[in-house]
Design an enzyme around this catalytic site. Structure first.
Site, short mmCIF file in Angstrom:
data_model
loop_
_atom_site.label_atom_id
_atom_site.label_comp_id
_atom_site.label_asym_id
_atom_site.label_seq_id
_atom_site.Cartn_x
_atom_site.Cartn_y
_atom_site.Cartn_z
N ARG A 164 0.86 -1.19 0.00
CA ARG A 164 0.00 0.00 0.00
C ARG A 164 0.90 1.24 0.00
O ARG A 164 2.05 1.18 0.41
CB ARG A 164 -0.91 0.00 1.23
CG ARG A 164 -1.85 -1.22 1.28
CD ARG A 164 -2.94 -1.01 2.31
NE ARG A 164 -3.72 -2.23 2.52
CZ ARG A 164 -4.77 -2.59 1.80
NH1 ARG A 164 -5.18 -1.83 0.79
NH2 ARG A 164 -5.43 -3.70 2.06
N GLY A 165 0.36 2.35 -0.47
CA GLY A 165 1.13 3.59 -0.54
C GLY A 165 2.19 3.53 -1.63
O GLY A 165 2.18 2.63 -2.47
N ASP A 190 -9.82 -0.43 -5.81
CA ASP A 190 -10.24 0.93 -6.17
C ASP A 190 -9.07 1.91 -6.13
O ASP A 190 -8.89 2.72 -7.04
CB ASP A 190 -11.39 1.39 -5.27
CG ASP A 190 -11.08 1.27 -3.78
OD1 ASP A 190 -10.14 0.53 -3.42
OD2 ASP A 190 -11.77 1.91 -2.98
N ILE A 219 -11.52 -8.03 -2.73
CA ILE A 219 -12.21 -9.10 -1.99
C ILE A 219 -13.52 -8.56 -1.42
O ILE A 219 -14.48 -9.29 -1.24
CB ILE A 219 -11.30 -9.68 -0.90
CG1 ILE A 219 -11.82 -11.05 -0.50
CG2 ILE A 219 -11.18 -8.76 0.28
CD1 ILE A 219 -10.86 -11.86 0.29
N ASP A 220 -13.57 -7.24 -1.17
CA ASP A 220 -14.79 -6.64 -0.61
C ASP A 220 -15.89 -6.48 -1.65
O ASP A 220 -17.01 -6.13 -1.31
CB ASP A 220 -14.47 -5.27 0.00
CG ASP A 220 -13.58 -5.36 1.22
OD1 ASP A 220 -13.36 -6.48 1.71
OD2 ASP A 220 -13.10 -4.30 1.68
N MET A 263 -14.28 -9.82 6.39
CA MET A 263 -13.81 -8.55 5.82
C MET A 263 -14.96 -7.78 5.20
O MET A 263 -16.02 -8.34 4.92
CB MET A 263 -12.72 -8.82 4.80
CG MET A 263 -11.38 -8.98 5.49
SD MET A 263 -10.01 -9.04 4.36
CE MET A 263 -8.66 -9.05 5.54
N GLY A 264 -14.72 -6.53 4.91
CA GLY A 264 -15.73 -5.66 4.33
C GLY A 264 -15.63 -4.30 4.99
O GLY A 264 -16.25 -4.02 6.00
N TYR A 373 -7.99 -12.88 7.57
CA TYR A 373 -6.82 -13.06 6.70
C TYR A 373 -6.75 -14.47 6.12
O TYR A 373 -6.20 -14.67 5.04
CB TYR A 373 -5.53 -12.71 7.45
CG TYR A 373 -5.41 -11.22 7.69
CD1 TYR A 373 -5.13 -10.36 6.64
CD2 TYR A 373 -5.62 -10.67 8.95
CE1 TYR A 373 -5.06 -8.98 6.85
CE2 TYR A 373 -5.55 -9.31 9.17
CZ TYR A 373 -5.27 -8.46 8.11
OH TYR A 373 -5.20 -7.11 8.30
N MET A 374 -7.34 -15.44 6.84
CA MET A 374 -7.35 -16.81 6.29
C MET A 374 -8.18 -16.88 5.02
O MET A 374 -7.86 -17.61 4.09
CB MET A 374 -7.91 -17.78 7.34
CG MET A 374 -7.02 -17.92 8.54
SD MET A 374 -7.69 -19.04 9.74
CE MET A 374 -7.45 -20.57 8.88
N1 LIG Z 1 -6.01 8.34 -5.57
C1 LIG Z 1 -4.90 7.63 -5.81
N2 LIG Z 1 -3.97 8.07 -6.69
C2 LIG Z 1 -2.85 7.36 -6.92
N3 LIG Z 1 -2.56 6.20 -6.33
C3 LIG Z 1 -3.42 5.71 -5.44
C4 LIG Z 1 -4.64 6.39 -5.13
N4 LIG Z 1 -5.30 5.66 -4.20
C5 LIG Z 1 -4.52 4.58 -3.94
N5 LIG Z 1 -3.41 4.60 -4.68
C6 LIG Z 1 -2.33 3.60 -4.67
O1 LIG Z 1 -2.86 2.33 -5.07
C7 LIG Z 1 -2.26 1.29 -4.32
C8 LIG Z 1 -3.30 0.40 -3.73
O2 LIG Z 1 -4.28 1.16 -3.03
P1 LIG Z 1 -5.05 0.56 -1.76
O3 LIG Z 1 -6.14 1.49 -1.41
O4 LIG Z 1 -4.08 0.21 -0.71
O5 LIG Z 1 -5.61 -0.84 -2.27
P2 LIG Z 1 -6.70 -1.23 -3.34
O6 LIG Z 1 -6.19 -0.87 -4.67
O7 LIG Z 1 -6.83 -2.68 -3.16
O8 LIG Z 1 -7.94 -0.47 -2.99
C9 LIG Z 1 -1.34 1.93 -3.29
O9 LIG Z 1 -0.01 1.77 -3.72
C10 LIG Z 1 -1.78 3.39 -3.27
O10 LIG Z 1 -0.69 4.27 -3.04
O1 LIG Z 2 -4.47 -5.40 6.68
P1 LIG Z 2 -4.52 -4.92 5.28
O2 LIG Z 2 -3.61 -5.66 4.37
O3 LIG Z 2 -4.36 -3.46 5.16
O4 LIG Z 2 -5.93 -5.28 4.72
C1 LIG Z 2 -7.13 -5.10 5.38
C2 LIG Z 2 -8.19 -4.61 4.43
O5 LIG Z 2 -8.07 -5.17 3.18
C3 LIG Z 2 -9.36 -5.43 2.62
O6 LIG Z 2 -9.42 -6.80 2.37
C4 LIG Z 2 -9.63 -4.64 1.38
O7 LIG Z 2 -8.45 -4.41 0.74
P2 LIG Z 2 -8.33 -3.64 -0.61
O8 LIG Z 2 -8.86 -2.26 -0.47
O9 LIG Z 2 -6.89 -3.72 -0.89
O10 LIG Z 2 -9.13 -4.42 -1.60
C5 LIG Z 2 -10.34 -4.97 3.66
O11 LIG Z 2 -11.45 -5.77 3.72
C6 LIG Z 2 -9.54 -4.93 4.90
O12 LIG Z 2 -9.98 -3.92 5.75
MG LIG Z 3 -9.58 -0.60 -1.67
#
Ligand SMILES: Nc1ncnc2c1ncn2[C@@H]1O[C@H](COP(=O)(O)OP(=O)(O)O)[C@@H](O)[C@H]1O
Ligand SMILES: O=P(O)(O)OC[C@H]1O[C@](O)(COP(=O)(O)O)[C@@H](O)[C@@H]1O
Ligand SMILES: [Mg+2]
Length: 489
Positions: A164-165, A190, A219-220, A263-264, A373-374
């Protein structure tokens, strides 16, 4: 139609209220690109298929249920192989990255992108980006070929790693440019698709011949437009194991409560479908449906009643449910991607239930199971594996055909190319005033815990008129709460 070089949505209209929300194409900003015959026409697997190339004018409707006098409505470009491609096999240098949380099926998607590129289009240069977006500029790459990915679909997680990030658009696009990558496959939720969208904009601004393709992972199930995300079925199936265990514990103990947290974050789809599938659940709590504990019509009163009737019960709780009930003083922070970190409602609620039964002096045995997580870490099941395969193949066909800036997704059972703005503008949520939630309430026979103030005004006024989504009203979209996203680099 909007100017091809602008970043305004490409909208094509037609008779009868037809609207195509089209996706960008490389020729929108590189008009003189040469084309080549699709190598698939010499592929033995495809030689027997009657019409193996998708007609350029084929599109898929967003809504299949329409009123007889209504407009044809919004459509998306149909996915699939095109007669002409914009890349020669030798020229392609592809990369794959996985971002965000884990989801069953990630490895299958990776495997099938590699297989599709190699077997269908003869591509030899494919790189895996290590550890999510930041891997573009902070880590070494992983060379991928059919041999390397052969077995990976049997494993959970992602062989590429994720994070993430760390989304730094300039550094990422510099890395793509420096490495000579011209097809970027980005698998994620997203947040990831928002990141893909800005990468695409920067690539277009620099005028690079690079196709940027998103593959939706969640997954959500919180991504809008698409029917459902890969891995969702697996997650619901895996959740059954926890619910079964909760039921066994509950039944075997005096006044037993089996309590399962799933999760959710903002969308309670896993909890809703796991509950509907199980039939052992007495109460399902999701973020979209407010509830309260104390007093008449409250959760505790319902639990007490059900326990007196049945002697045991099973409760399923989505992690984002009831967050507003917990102490405001508990600090709330965000993860590296800017997602709000949730307080542990499972522990809090099980303690509140225990306190209540102590107060009324009634014996009660609560067993709390947190399999979150499982559920996420398992490999995808058979149907998700098929889904992942089609998704990956569609993504590759689109990039080879020169489309870019899109998410590949299933809409009404058909593979489509969806423009990023449709994926990132909203979040998919359970609509509690729609039929699916009503089905759940009648299946568990739980109260809705809703007061009139919890029902949106427009629903009270227009109960019948709104056209249904997929004929079922099973999902809806709402605006994403603005507090949830602050990007940390
Ligand atoms: N608005 C955004 N603009 C650019 N990168 C983003 C934005 N939101 C999230 N990201 C990047 O997308 C990656 C995944 O985002 P995250 O919210 O953790 O998971 P997911 O894609 O599963 O929702 C991270 O590396 C994050 O820095
Ligand atoms: O502990 P982590 O890896 O941040 O993940 C927890 C979160 O990931 C999720 O599975 C959703 O993740 P994403 O937004 O990456 O799809 C949530 O249901 C949960 O809150
Ligand atoms: Mg997300």
């Amino acid at each position: 139609m909007s100017s091809p070089k602008s970043n305004k949505p490409k909208i094509v209209t037609g008779p009868g209220g037809y609207i195509l929300q089209d996706v960008p194409h490389l020729v929108d900003y590189l008009p003189d690109l040469p084309t080549y015959p699709n190598p698939l026409q010499d592929n033995p697997a495809y030689s027997v298929v009657k019409q193996y190339f998708v007609d350029a004018d084929d599109s898929v409707p967003e809504k299949v249920v329409v009123h007889k006098d209504g407009p044809r409505g919004v459509h998306f470009r149909r996915a699939g192989p095109r007669q002409k491609v914009y890349f020669e096999s030798d020229e392609v240098h592809a990369c794959i990255v996985t971002c965000g949380g884990l989801c069953p099926g990630l490895n299958t998607v990776i495997r099938e992108i590699v297989s599709s590129l190699s077997y269908m289009y003869g591509v030899k240069r494919i790189l895996g980006i290590d550890g999510g977006y930041r891997g573009f500029y902070a880590k070494n790459t992983i060379p991928l070929n059919s041999k390397v990915v052969n077995d990976i679909h049997k494993r959970g997680g992602t062989i590429l790693g994720t994070s993430r990030g760390g989304h730094d658009t300039t550094k990422i696009v510099d890395s793509i440019q420096d490495r000579g990558i011209n097809q970027v496959y980005i698998i994620g939720g997203d947040g990831t698709q928002r990141g893909a969208s800005v990468i695409f904009e920067e690539i277009r601004r620099r005028g690079l011949k690079v196709a940027v393709v998103g593959i939706p992972k969640t997954i959500d199930n919180d991504i809008p437009v698409i029917d459902k995300s890969f891995g969702f079925d697996t997650a619901v199936e895996e959740a059954q194991r926890a619910i079964n265990a909760a039921h066994v514990e509950a039944e075997s103990n005096e006044n037993g409560i089996g309590f399962v947290k799933l999760m959710g974050r903002y969308s309670g789809f896993i909890a809703m479908y796991a509950t509907l599938a199980s039939r052992d659940v007495d109460c399902c709590l999701i973020p979209e449906s407010p509830f309260y504990l104390e007093g008449e019509g409250g959760l505790l009163e319902f639990i007490e009643k059900r326990m007196k009737e049945n002697g045991h019960m099973v409760i399923v709780l989505a992690e984002g449910a009831g967050q507003e009930l917990m102490s405001k003083s508990m600090e709330s922070s965000t993860d590296a991607s800017g997602n709000k970190l949730l307080k542990d409602v499972g522990l809090w609620l099980s303690q509140s239930i225990k306190d209540h039964f102590k107060k009324i002096n009634m014996v009660m045995n609560l067993k709390y199971i947190d399999p979150t997580y499982m559920i996420r870490a398992v490999p995808s099941n058979a149907s998700d594996n098929v889904y992942c395969t089609l998704l990956a193949q569609s993504a590759v066909h689109g990039a080879m055909a020169g489309y870019t800036g899109y998410t590949s997704g299933l809409v009404n059972g058909r593979q489509t190319y969806i423009p990023y703005y449709r994926i990132t503008e909203k979040q998919n949520n359970v609509v509690i005033t729609d039929r699916m939630w009503a089905r759940l309430l009648s299946s568990t026979n739980q109260p809705s815990f809703l007061g009139p103030k919890d029902i949106p005004e427009e629903k009270k006024e227009l109960p019948e008129k709104k056209p249904t989504v997929n004929g079922e009203n099973s999902a809806g979209v709402v605006d994403i709460p603005p507090v949830t996203k602050e990007i940390a680099k």
